[in-house]
Write an enzyme that holds these catalytic residues in place. Structure first.
Site, PDB file in Angstrom:
ATOM      1  N   GLU A   4      14.712   8.460   4.328  1.00  0.00           N
ATOM      2  CA  GLU A   4      14.025   8.738   3.064  1.00  0.00           C
ATOM      3  C   GLU A   4      12.955   9.784   3.322  1.00  0.00           C
ATOM      4  O   GLU A   4      12.767  10.248   4.441  1.00  0.00           O
ATOM      5  CB  GLU A   4      13.418   7.460   2.479  1.00  0.00           C
ATOM      6  CG  GLU A   4      12.485   6.720   3.413  1.00  0.00           C
ATOM      7  CD  GLU A   4      12.123   5.328   2.907  1.00  0.00           C
ATOM      8  OE1 GLU A   4      12.367   5.021   1.730  1.00  0.00           O
ATOM      9  OE2 GLU A   4      11.585   4.544   3.706  1.00  0.00           O
ATOM     10  N   ARG A  27       9.037  -6.061  -7.143  1.00  0.00           N
ATOM     11  CA  ARG A  27       8.951  -5.624  -5.754  1.00  0.00           C
ATOM     12  C   ARG A  27       7.686  -6.147  -5.088  1.00  0.00           C
ATOM     13  O   ARG A  27       7.693  -6.488  -3.905  1.00  0.00           O
ATOM     14  CB  ARG A  27       9.001  -4.093  -5.665  1.00  0.00           C
ATOM     15  CG  ARG A  27       9.052  -3.590  -4.218  1.00  0.00           C
ATOM     16  CD  ARG A  27       9.329  -2.115  -4.154  1.00  0.00           C
ATOM     17  NE  ARG A  27       8.280  -1.330  -4.783  1.00  0.00           N
ATOM     18  CZ  ARG A  27       8.338  -0.011  -4.961  1.00  0.00           C
ATOM     19  NH1 ARG A  27       9.414   0.663  -4.572  1.00  0.00           N
ATOM     20  NH2 ARG A  27       7.346   0.635  -5.536  1.00  0.00           N
ATOM     21  N   ARG A  70     -11.464 -11.360  13.251  1.00  0.00           N
ATOM     22  CA  ARG A  70     -10.352 -10.598  13.798  1.00  0.00           C
ATOM     23  C   ARG A  70      -9.530 -11.436  14.779  1.00  0.00           C
ATOM     24  O   ARG A  70     -10.027 -11.900  15.794  1.00  0.00           O
ATOM     25  CB  ARG A  70     -10.856  -9.334  14.490  1.00  0.00           C
ATOM     26  CG  ARG A  70      -9.717  -8.381  14.879  1.00  0.00           C
ATOM     27  CD  ARG A  70     -10.234  -7.126  15.557  1.00  0.00           C
ATOM     28  NE  ARG A  70      -9.141  -6.194  15.819  1.00  0.00           N
ATOM     29  CZ  ARG A  70      -8.298  -6.274  16.837  1.00  0.00           C
ATOM     30  NH1 ARG A  70      -8.432  -7.259  17.725  1.00  0.00           N
ATOM     31  NH2 ARG A  70      -7.334  -5.381  16.995  1.00  0.00           N
ATOM     32  N   LEU A 109      12.743   1.945   1.542  1.00  0.00           N
ATOM     33  CA  LEU A 109      12.081   1.195   0.482  1.00  0.00           C
ATOM     34  C   LEU A 109      13.001   1.120  -0.739  1.00  0.00           C
ATOM     35  O   LEU A 109      13.579   2.145  -1.135  1.00  0.00           O
ATOM     36  CB  LEU A 109      10.773   1.883   0.097  1.00  0.00           C
ATOM     37  CG  LEU A 109       9.929   1.154  -0.950  1.00  0.00           C
ATOM     38  CD1 LEU A 109       9.274  -0.074  -0.340  1.00  0.00           C
ATOM     39  CD2 LEU A 109       8.874   2.078  -1.528  1.00  0.00           C
ATOM     40  N   TYR A 146       1.099  -2.546  -1.327  1.00  0.00           N
ATOM     41  CA  TYR A 146       0.581  -1.793  -2.470  1.00  0.00           C
ATOM     42  C   TYR A 146       1.705  -1.450  -3.432  1.00  0.00           C
ATOM     43  O   TYR A 146       2.884  -1.527  -3.105  1.00  0.00           O
ATOM     44  CB  TYR A 146      -0.135  -0.520  -2.002  1.00  0.00           C
ATOM     45  CG  TYR A 146       0.774   0.593  -1.547  1.00  0.00           C
ATOM     46  CD1 TYR A 146       1.027   1.693  -2.367  1.00  0.00           C
ATOM     47  CD2 TYR A 146       1.385   0.564  -0.292  1.00  0.00           C
ATOM     48  CE1 TYR A 146       1.856   2.725  -1.955  1.00  0.00           C
ATOM     49  CE2 TYR A 146       2.213   1.584   0.126  1.00  0.00           C
ATOM     50  CZ  TYR A 146       2.448   2.672  -0.705  1.00  0.00           C
ATOM     51  OH  TYR A 146       3.272   3.682  -0.296  1.00  0.00           O
ATOM     52  N   LYS A 168       6.774  -2.768   1.097  1.00  0.00           N
ATOM     53  CA  LYS A 168       5.865  -1.670   0.733  1.00  0.00           C
ATOM     54  C   LYS A 168       4.462  -1.966   1.266  1.00  0.00           C
ATOM     55  O   LYS A 168       3.547  -2.335   0.535  1.00  0.00           O
ATOM     56  CB  LYS A 168       5.842  -1.460  -0.783  1.00  0.00           C
ATOM     57  CG  LYS A 168       5.268  -0.099  -1.196  1.00  0.00           C
ATOM     58  CD  LYS A 168       5.488   0.151  -2.667  1.00  0.00           C
ATOM     59  CE  LYS A 168       4.871   1.470  -3.118  1.00  0.00           C
ATOM     60  NZ  LYS A 168       5.580   2.654  -2.572  1.00  0.00           N
TER      61      LYS A 168
END
Length: 284
Positions: A179, A52, A100, A204, A33, A147
């Site tokens: 972080e 990114r 799945r 990140l 995301y 991310k």
């Protein structure tokens, strides 16, 4: 006004938005995301977020659902359809729906979702009062530089912080701060040096982080990119964090100990001011 969201090529009222129960983002957190800030109806650091995004997708061997030009057009349409002046656009891309299985599907159409959130970012209450943080052991997976939507532990850490009467948590590994739950972290030493963790798989690579460090260097502030300990943070003159939705957020307390005079410090205030000024000028 009913919020309009984007799901796989369609703009629909949020109550009508649907994604398959077989989507790998739902079953495996197999997705990435980006969150892009919006100021005065314009996008902040959009190119950085796209760079990114490409890297995150590449690291997960995942395909782009469309090109950057189309993504920009969708972001702008979302701003217009939701009359968004200030806030953010959340974009999520998953590998798509497939039966799945732990192995990646041979072929699947990526799922692309976007929605807006209205928020006062410039006139933030926390920027005025400062943020109180507690330190929490960092138990996340080892590829924090991607991310991904694997955000359960950061959510748990934030709830731990709230349970202790704080606003956020700083995550700690082997005594060193990595972080925050959703931000990069900084301290300012006694001689005025800004210290922030160097880039690696441990953190990140924040888009706002890069911009803030650029601002600091242009202001001729001394910057060191290295790990710092909890003890260093507790002894710091001031501290702050950076993120796409918080910009520069002063930290005034760590583990119950006030930093400096317990008020947002001058370095954080100056960097926040300059970052906002530059963002307003460069937003697209």
């Amino acid at each position: 006004m009913e919020r309009i969201v984007y799901v796989n090529g369609e703009y629909v009222p949020e109550q009508e938005a649907k994604v398959s129960v077989f989507d790998r983002g739902f079953l495996f957190a197999d997705g990435v995301y980006e969150v892009t800030a919006v100021l005065n109806g314009k996008l902040v650091d959009f190119d950085g977020h796209m760079r990114r995004l490409h890297r995150s997708l590449s690291e997960l061997q995942m395909a782009m659902p469309c090109d950057e030009g189309e993504l920009l057009a969708i972001h702008r349409a979302m701003i217009e359809k939701n009359a968004l002046v200030e806030g953010m656009i959340y974009m999520q891309i998953t590998r798509g729906a497939a039966d799945r299985d732990f192995t990646f599907p041979a072929s699947a159409t990526p799922t692309l979702v976007m929605f807006t959130q209205t928020r006062s970012i410039i006139d933030s209450a926390q920027a005025k009062t400062g943020v109180r943080v507690v330190t929490v052991e960092d138990l996340r997976w080892g590829r924090r530089d991607i991310k991904t939507v694997q955000l359960l532990y950061p959510s748990m850490a934030k709830m731990i912080a709230q349970g202790k009467g704080a606003d956020d948590a700083w995550l700690v590994q082997d005594g060193m701060v990595t972080e925050g739950t959703s931000n990069n972290t900084y301290i300012v030493t006694a001689d005025g040096t800004i210290v922030t963790r160097d880039l690696s798989h441990d953190i990140l690579p924040g888009i706002t982080r890069a911009a803030v460090l650029r601002c600091a260097r242009e202001l001729q502030m001394k910057v060191e990119e290295r790990a710092f300990s909890v003890e260093e943070a507790l002894a710091a003159r001031e501290a702050f964090s950076s993120s796409a939705t918080g910009f520069v957020s002063p930290v005034v307390e760590i583990d119950g100990k006030a930093l400096g005079d317990g008020q947002p410090g001058p370095v954080a205030r100056r960097l926040r001011q300059v970052y906002i000024e530059e963002s307003l000028k460069a937003a697209i």
